[in-house]
Design a protein around this motif. Structure first.
Motif, short mmCIF file in Angstrom:
data_model
loop_
_atom_site.label_atom_id
_atom_site.label_comp_id
_atom_site.label_asym_id
_atom_site.label_seq_id
_atom_site.Cartn_x
_atom_site.Cartn_y
_atom_site.Cartn_z
N LEU A 1 0.86 -1.13 -0.14
CA LEU A 1 -0.04 0.04 0.06
C LEU A 1 0.79 1.26 0.07
O LEU A 1 0.50 2.27 -0.65
N LEU A 2 2.00 1.31 0.81
CA LEU A 2 2.83 2.42 0.81
C LEU A 2 3.36 2.63 -0.56
O LEU A 2 3.60 3.70 -1.05
N ASP A 3 3.75 1.53 -1.23
CA ASP A 3 4.40 1.83 -2.49
C ASP A 3 3.50 2.37 -3.58
O ASP A 3 3.84 2.90 -4.40
N THR A 4 2.24 1.40 -3.40
CA THR A 4 1.18 1.98 -4.56
C THR A 4 0.59 3.49 -4.33
O THR A 4 0.42 4.37 -5.33
N PHE A 5 0.75 4.00 -2.92
CA PHE A 5 -0.04 5.26 -2.94
C PHE A 5 1.02 6.33 -2.85
O PHE A 5 0.99 7.30 -2.43
N SER A 6 2.37 5.96 -2.93
CA SER A 6 3.57 6.85 -3.24
C SER A 6 3.36 7.59 -4.74
O SER A 6 4.16 7.03 -5.52
N LEU A 7 2.52 8.50 -4.79
CA LEU A 7 2.29 9.01 -5.99
C LEU A 7 3.34 10.41 -6.32
O LEU A 7 3.20 10.59 -7.36
N LEU A 8 3.92 11.05 -5.33
CA LEU A 8 4.65 11.98 -5.57
C LEU A 8 5.76 11.88 -6.60
O LEU A 8 5.99 12.72 -7.50
N PRO A 9 6.56 10.72 -6.50
CA PRO A 9 7.62 10.57 -7.65
C PRO A 9 7.05 10.60 -8.98
O PRO A 9 7.46 11.10 -9.80
N LYS A 10 5.84 9.77 -9.29
CA LYS A 10 5.19 10.03 -10.64
C LYS A 10 4.87 11.26 -11.04
O LYS A 10 4.93 11.64 -11.88
N VAL A 11 4.21 11.83 -10.29
CA VAL A 11 3.73 13.49 -10.50
C VAL A 11 4.93 14.35 -10.79
O VAL A 11 5.13 15.19 -11.59
N ASN A 12 6.02 13.95 -9.86
CA ASN A 12 7.28 14.81 -9.88
C ASN A 12 7.99 14.65 -11.30
O ASN A 12 8.54 15.39 -11.96
N ASN A 13 7.79 13.32 -11.95
CA ASN A 13 8.45 13.01 -13.20
C ASN A 13 7.52 13.85 -14.16
O ASN A 13 8.08 14.17 -15.14
N VAL A 14 6.32 13.70 -14.17
CA VAL A 14 5.43 14.21 -15.04
C VAL A 14 5.78 15.67 -15.14
O VAL A 14 5.90 16.25 -16.23
N LEU A 15 5.77 16.26 -14.01
CA LEU A 15 6.06 17.85 -13.83
C LEU A 15 7.49 18.00 -14.53
O LEU A 15 7.80 19.30 -15.03
N ALA A 16 8.63 17.18 -14.02
CA ALA A 16 9.85 17.56 -14.61
C ALA A 16 9.89 17.54 -16.38
O ALA A 16 10.57 18.31 -16.78
N ASP A 17 9.07 16.52 -16.79
CA ASP A 17 9.03 16.54 -18.16
C ASP A 17 8.41 17.82 -18.69
O ASP A 17 8.73 18.42 -20.02
N ILE A 18 7.41 18.23 -18.07
CA ILE A 18 6.62 19.30 -18.49
C ILE A 18 7.79 20.66 -18.76
O ILE A 18 8.00 21.35 -19.78
N ILE A 19 8.45 20.89 -17.49
CA ILE A 19 9.43 21.96 -17.51
C ILE A 19 10.51 21.78 -18.45
O ILE A 19 11.14 22.63 -19.13
N GLU A 20 11.05 20.48 -18.57
CA GLU A 20 12.01 20.18 -19.45
C GLU A 20 11.68 20.48 -21.09
O GLU A 20 12.63 20.84 -21.79
N LYS A 21 10.63 19.98 -21.30
CA LYS A 21 10.12 20.23 -22.72
C LYS A 21 9.43 21.34 -23.04
O LYS A 21 8.72 21.47 -23.96
N LYS A 22 9.42 22.40 -22.22
CA LYS A 22 8.51 23.43 -22.14
C LYS A 22 8.55 24.24 -23.51
O LYS A 22 7.99 24.55 -24.10
#
Length: 152
Positions: A59-80
């Protein structure tokens, strides 16, 4: 009695819990599913603490969403500034799809938690009813003990 190795138990547990149609997260239900999957009926009762720790880890692994959100946001900033092969916002569809899939998985897990379908008022009523039943049973036990002491 053959004991299932811990890593095999963890692998099967993650396969069961990672499934889309998880009926329940109650410990006894998870243990029963594991026993059925491993073809070892009633063989895991003594390992419930280990199973509980593995479920909590899952459950801890599954509900650890912050790294996935961070990856998406980093890609947005990188490819802006550059045009990417992704969608109009510059977010690669694969990473967004993974994040959406993770949210769906979390929602399904929350729905499978025991008692989640009962509103707070019903939970309070049930708790009071159970407390009342417990008080009555305790009174009966005290009465039985006092009667048996008076006879002896």
């Amino acid at each position: 009695m053959e004991v299932e190795p811990a890593n095999e138990l963890k692998k099967e547990l993650y396969n069961i819990l990672g499934g889309e149609q998880l009926p329940s997260l109650a410990l006894r239900d998870v243990r029963a599913m594991l026993e059925a999957k491993l073809s070892r009926p009633n063989n895991l009762k003594d390992r419930e603490d280990e199973i509980k720790v593995l479920v909590e880890g899952f459950l801890l692994d599954t509900f650890s969403l912050l790294p996935k959100v961070n990856n998406v946001l980093a890609d947005i900033i990188e490819k802006k500034d550059e045009k990417s092969a992704g969608d109009q916002n510059g977010v690669p569809p694969k990473k967004t799809a993974e994040l959406i899939h993770q949210f769906i998985k979390c929602r399904n897990l929350v729905k499978s938690m025991p008692g989640i379908d009962v509103c707070q008022e019903e939970q309070i009523k049930l708790r009071e009813s159970l407390r009342s039943t417990l008080a009555k049973k305790r009174a009966l036990v005290r009465k039985f003990v006092s009667l048996s002491q008076n006879e002896g």
